[in-house]
Design a protein around this motif. Structure first.
Motif, PDB file in Angstrom:
ATOM      1  N   PRO A   1       0.834  -1.208   0.000  1.00  0.00           N
ATOM      2  CA  PRO A   1       0.000   0.000   0.000  1.00  0.00           C
ATOM      3  C   PRO A   1       0.868   1.257   0.000  1.00  0.00           C
ATOM      4  O   PRO A   1       2.098   1.182   0.051  1.00  0.00           O
ATOM      5  CB  PRO A   1      -0.764  -0.126   1.324  1.00  0.00           C
ATOM      6  N   ALA A   2       0.217   2.407  -0.047  1.00  0.00           N
ATOM      7  CA  ALA A   2       0.940   3.671   0.097  1.00  0.00           C
ATOM      8  C   ALA A   2       1.588   3.732   1.479  1.00  0.00           C
ATOM      9  O   ALA A   2       1.025   3.258   2.462  1.00  0.00           O
ATOM     10  CB  ALA A   2      -0.015   4.840  -0.097  1.00  0.00           C
ATOM     11  N   LEU A   3       2.799   4.291   1.530  1.00  0.00           N
ATOM     12  CA  LEU A   3       3.552   4.375   2.776  1.00  0.00           C
ATOM     13  C   LEU A   3       4.139   5.773   2.932  1.00  0.00           C
ATOM     14  O   LEU A   3       4.278   6.516   1.953  1.00  0.00           O
ATOM     15  CB  LEU A   3       4.691   3.354   2.779  1.00  0.00           C
ATOM     16  N   VAL A   4       4.512   6.090   4.160  1.00  0.00           N
ATOM     17  CA  VAL A   4       5.271   7.308   4.445  1.00  0.00           C
ATOM     18  C   VAL A   4       6.649   6.873   4.931  1.00  0.00           C
ATOM     19  O   VAL A   4       6.765   5.970   5.762  1.00  0.00           O
ATOM     20  CB  VAL A   4       4.584   8.177   5.515  1.00  0.00           C
ATOM     21  N   VAL A   5       7.699   7.504   4.390  1.00  0.00           N
ATOM     22  CA  VAL A   5       9.059   7.115   4.748  1.00  0.00           C
ATOM     23  C   VAL A   5       9.869   8.338   5.188  1.00  0.00           C
ATOM     24  O   VAL A   5       9.583   9.466   4.793  1.00  0.00           O
ATOM     25  CB  VAL A   5       9.789   6.433   3.565  1.00  0.00           C
TER      26      VAL A   5
ATOM     27  N   SER B   1      19.666   1.639  -1.175  1.00  0.00           N
ATOM     28  CA  SER B   1      20.003   1.441  -2.571  1.00  0.00           C
ATOM     29  C   SER B   1      21.015   2.496  -2.964  1.00  0.00           C
ATOM     30  O   SER B   1      21.096   3.541  -2.357  1.00  0.00           O
ATOM     31  CB  SER B   1      18.747   1.533  -3.445  1.00  0.00           C
ATOM     32  N   GLY B   2      21.815   2.262  -4.001  1.00  0.00           N
ATOM     33  CA  GLY B   2      22.829   3.249  -4.321  1.00  0.00           C
ATOM     34  C   GLY B   2      23.529   3.024  -5.640  1.00  0.00           C
ATOM     35  O   GLY B   2      23.491   1.952  -6.192  1.00  0.00           O
ATOM     36  N   GLY B   3      24.193   4.072  -6.130  1.00  0.00           N
ATOM     37  CA  GLY B   3      24.960   3.980  -7.347  1.00  0.00           C
ATOM     38  C   GLY B   3      26.000   5.064  -7.358  1.00  0.00           C
ATOM     39  O   GLY B   3      25.747   6.167  -6.896  1.00  0.00           O
ATOM     40  N   ASN B   4      27.187   4.777  -7.877  1.00  0.00           N
ATOM     41  CA  ASN B   4      28.281   5.748  -7.908  1.00  0.00           C
ATOM     42  C   ASN B   4      28.583   6.282  -6.509  1.00  0.00           C
ATOM     43  O   ASN B   4      28.928   7.445  -6.334  1.00  0.00           O
ATOM     44  CB  ASN B   4      27.948   6.909  -8.850  1.00  0.00           C
ATOM     45  N   GLY B   5      28.425   5.417  -5.488  1.00  0.00           N
ATOM     46  CA  GLY B   5      28.738   5.822  -4.140  1.00  0.00           C
ATOM     47  C   GLY B   5      27.653   6.617  -3.449  1.00  0.00           C
ATOM     48  O   GLY B   5      27.840   7.088  -2.337  1.00  0.00           O
ATOM     49  N   GLN B   6      26.503   6.823  -4.095  1.00  0.00           N
ATOM     50  CA  GLN B   6      25.398   7.568  -3.498  1.00  0.00           C
ATOM     51  C   GLN B   6      24.260   6.600  -3.177  1.00  0.00           C
ATOM     52  O   GLN B   6      23.827   5.847  -4.052  1.00  0.00           O
ATOM     53  CB  GLN B   6      24.895   8.647  -4.459  1.00  0.00           C
ATOM     54  N   TRP B   7      23.798   6.632  -1.927  1.00  0.00           N
ATOM     55  CA  TRP B   7      22.798   5.664  -1.482  1.00  0.00           C
ATOM     56  C   TRP B   7      21.619   6.362  -0.823  1.00  0.00           C
ATOM     57  O   TRP B   7      21.780   7.389  -0.188  1.00  0.00           O
ATOM     58  CB  TRP B   7      23.402   4.691  -0.465  1.00  0.00           C
ATOM     59  N   LEU B   8      20.444   5.780  -0.993  1.00  0.00           N
ATOM     60  CA  LEU B   8      19.253   6.215  -0.284  1.00  0.00           C
ATOM     61  C   LEU B   8      18.964   5.212   0.823  1.00  0.00           C
ATOM     62  O   LEU B   8      18.880   4.014   0.574  1.00  0.00           O
ATOM     63  CB  LEU B   8      18.044   6.290  -1.224  1.00  0.00           C
ATOM     64  N   ILE B   9      18.811   5.712   2.044  1.00  0.00           N
ATOM     65  CA  ILE B   9      18.451   4.875   3.180  1.00  0.00           C
ATOM     66  C   ILE B   9      17.074   5.321   3.648  1.00  0.00           C
ATOM     67  O   ILE B   9      16.837   6.517   3.829  1.00  0.00           O
ATOM     68  CB  ILE B   9      19.454   4.997   4.346  1.00  0.00           C
ATOM     69  N   ARG B  10      16.169   4.351   3.847  1.00  0.00           N
ATOM     70  CA  ARG B  10      14.796   4.689   4.227  1.00  0.00           C
ATOM     71  C   ARG B  10      14.333   3.909   5.449  1.00  0.00           C
ATOM     72  O   ARG B  10      14.591   2.714   5.561  1.00  0.00           O
ATOM     73  CB  ARG B  10      13.827   4.389   3.076  1.00  0.00           C
TER      74      ARG B  10
ATOM     75  N   ASN C   1      17.382  17.580  11.536  1.00  0.00           N
ATOM     76  CA  ASN C   1      18.481  17.519  10.567  1.00  0.00           C
ATOM     77  C   ASN C   1      17.909  17.661   9.165  1.00  0.00           C
ATOM     78  O   ASN C   1      17.112  16.824   8.725  1.00  0.00           O
ATOM     79  CB  ASN C   1      19.218  16.188  10.706  1.00  0.00           C
ATOM     80  N   PRO C   2      18.286  18.694   8.409  1.00  0.00           N
ATOM     81  CA  PRO C   2      17.705  18.907   7.076  1.00  0.00           C
ATOM     82  C   PRO C   2      18.043  17.803   6.085  1.00  0.00           C
ATOM     83  O   PRO C   2      17.406  17.704   5.033  1.00  0.00           O
ATOM     84  CB  PRO C   2      18.301  20.252   6.647  1.00  0.00           C
ATOM     85  N   ARG C   3      19.028  16.963   6.395  1.00  0.00           N
ATOM     86  CA  ARG C   3      19.359  15.861   5.485  1.00  0.00           C
ATOM     87  C   ARG C   3      18.274  14.791   5.492  1.00  0.00           C
ATOM     88  O   ARG C   3      18.129  14.046   4.523  1.00  0.00           O
ATOM     89  CB  ARG C   3      20.707  15.236   5.860  1.00  0.00           C
ATOM     90  N   ALA C   4      17.547  14.670   6.573  1.00  0.00           N
ATOM     91  CA  ALA C   4      16.457  13.699   6.660  1.00  0.00           C
ATOM     92  C   ALA C   4      15.196  14.319   6.072  1.00  0.00           C
ATOM     93  O   ALA C   4      14.835  15.452   6.398  1.00  0.00           O
ATOM     94  CB  ALA C   4      16.230  13.283   8.103  1.00  0.00           C
ATOM     95  N   GLN C   5      14.542  13.601   5.185  1.00  0.00           N
ATOM     96  CA  GLN C   5      13.356  14.095   4.506  1.00  0.00           C
ATOM     97  C   GLN C   5      12.205  13.096   4.661  1.00  0.00           C
ATOM     98  O   GLN C   5      12.428  11.883   4.678  1.00  0.00           O
ATOM     99  CB  GLN C   5      13.638  14.299   3.010  1.00  0.00           C
ATOM    100  N   LEU C   6      10.985  13.609   4.753  1.00  0.00           N
ATOM    101  CA  LEU C   6       9.797  12.772   4.796  1.00  0.00           C
ATOM    102  C   LEU C   6       9.129  12.778   3.425  1.00  0.00           C
ATOM    103  O   LEU C   6       9.027  13.826   2.777  1.00  0.00           O
ATOM    104  CB  LEU C   6       8.814  13.295   5.845  1.00  0.00           C
ATOM    105  N   HIS C   7       8.684  11.594   2.985  1.00  0.00           N
ATOM    106  CA  HIS C   7       8.052  11.470   1.667  1.00  0.00           C
ATOM    107  C   HIS C   7       6.886  10.501   1.721  1.00  0.00           C
ATOM    108  O   HIS C   7       6.896   9.531   2.492  1.00  0.00           O
ATOM    109  CB  HIS C   7       9.050  10.953   0.623  1.00  0.00           C
ATOM    110  N   ASN C   8       5.893  10.753   0.858  1.00  0.00           N
ATOM    111  CA  ASN C   8       4.863   9.771   0.573  1.00  0.00           C
ATOM    112  C   ASN C   8       5.370   8.827  -0.514  1.00  0.00           C
ATOM    113  O   ASN C   8       5.997   9.276  -1.482  1.00  0.00           O
ATOM    114  CB  ASN C   8       3.582  10.450   0.081  1.00  0.00           C
TER     115      ASN C   8
END
Length: 219
Positions: free
Chosen positions: A52-56, A115-124, A141-148
């Motif tokens: 289902p739809a999630l918030v991360v 997940s990641g590529g070229n040394g850049q990763w997304l952690i959720r 911390n502005p590096r942490a973001q909330l998303h639908n």
């Protein structure tokens, strides 16, 4: 039964028992909620799931896979342990997801996702059931973001033990073969989902490789 003859042997047995106890109790205490899903196809260790739809809560981290996972986990843990505008503690869920960042965000749902590529990763981190962007406090911390995250269809391969690179690669290849054999269409990059805290004994750990696939075409 083997006898314990020396103090050193007794100490080793005590350490093993303590680690096992921490692993079993820690796994139950920390990862109490997992996102709901429906299995629409299953074959051995591979499944197709409807999420289902999630918030991360999500953070982008640079580095090798293992170092990025650790750094991203710490940043997101800071948010759920009170590093937010309400100083509110948010329940930890499982898994944690890690995916390679390859120009566009992966429509990944549930676990901690990496997940990641070229040394850049997304952690959720997946937020607890019922969470909304409006109800959750903003991260300090502005590096942490909330998303639908929109509802998603995922091909998933399960495996236990340590998430070593060779095992991840083998499971990813097996899952890609499953996707092709079932005539499914991959629409994103693979991600790694891990369900257990780092002190869990290796043989108790649960891991998954996930690939987003196209939804079933409407008739």
């Amino acid at each position: 039964m083997r006898r314990i003859n020396t103090p050193d042997q007794a100490l080793r047995v005590l350490r093993i028992a303590l680690i096992l106890g921490l692993s079993l109790t820690g796994a139950c205490a920390i990862a109490t909620e997992e996102p709901a899903f429906i299995v629409s196809l299953a074959q051995r260790d591979c499944e197709v799931r409807e999420y289902p739809a999630l918030v991360v809560a999500e953070v982008s981290v640079t580095g090798d896979r293992k170092a990025a996972a650790s750094a991203g986990f710490r940043l997101l843990a800071g948010y759920i342990f009170g590093g937010n505008t309400a100083r509110q503690k948010i329940a930890m869920t499982a898994p944690v997801v890690q995916a390679a960042a390859v120009g566009q965000k992966i429509a990944m749902t549930a676990p901690v996702l990496q997940s990641g590529g070229n040394g850049q990763w997304l952690i959720r981190f997946i937020m607890p059931r019922g969470s909304t962007l409006e109800s959750l406090p903003s991260p300090n911390n502005p590096r942490a973001q909330l998303h639908n995250i929109a509802p998603a269809r995922m091909a998933v391969a399960r495996f236990s033990g340590l998430a070593r690179q060779d095992r991840i690669a083998a499971k990813t290849a097996a899952l890609a073969g499953f996707v092709n054999a079932q005539h499914l269409q991959a629409i994103g990059s693979p991600s790694l989902a891990q369900y257990d805290p780092p002190w869990t004994l290796w043989f108790l750990r649960r891991n998954e490789v996930m690939i987003p696939i196209a939804p079933v075409a409407a008739n």
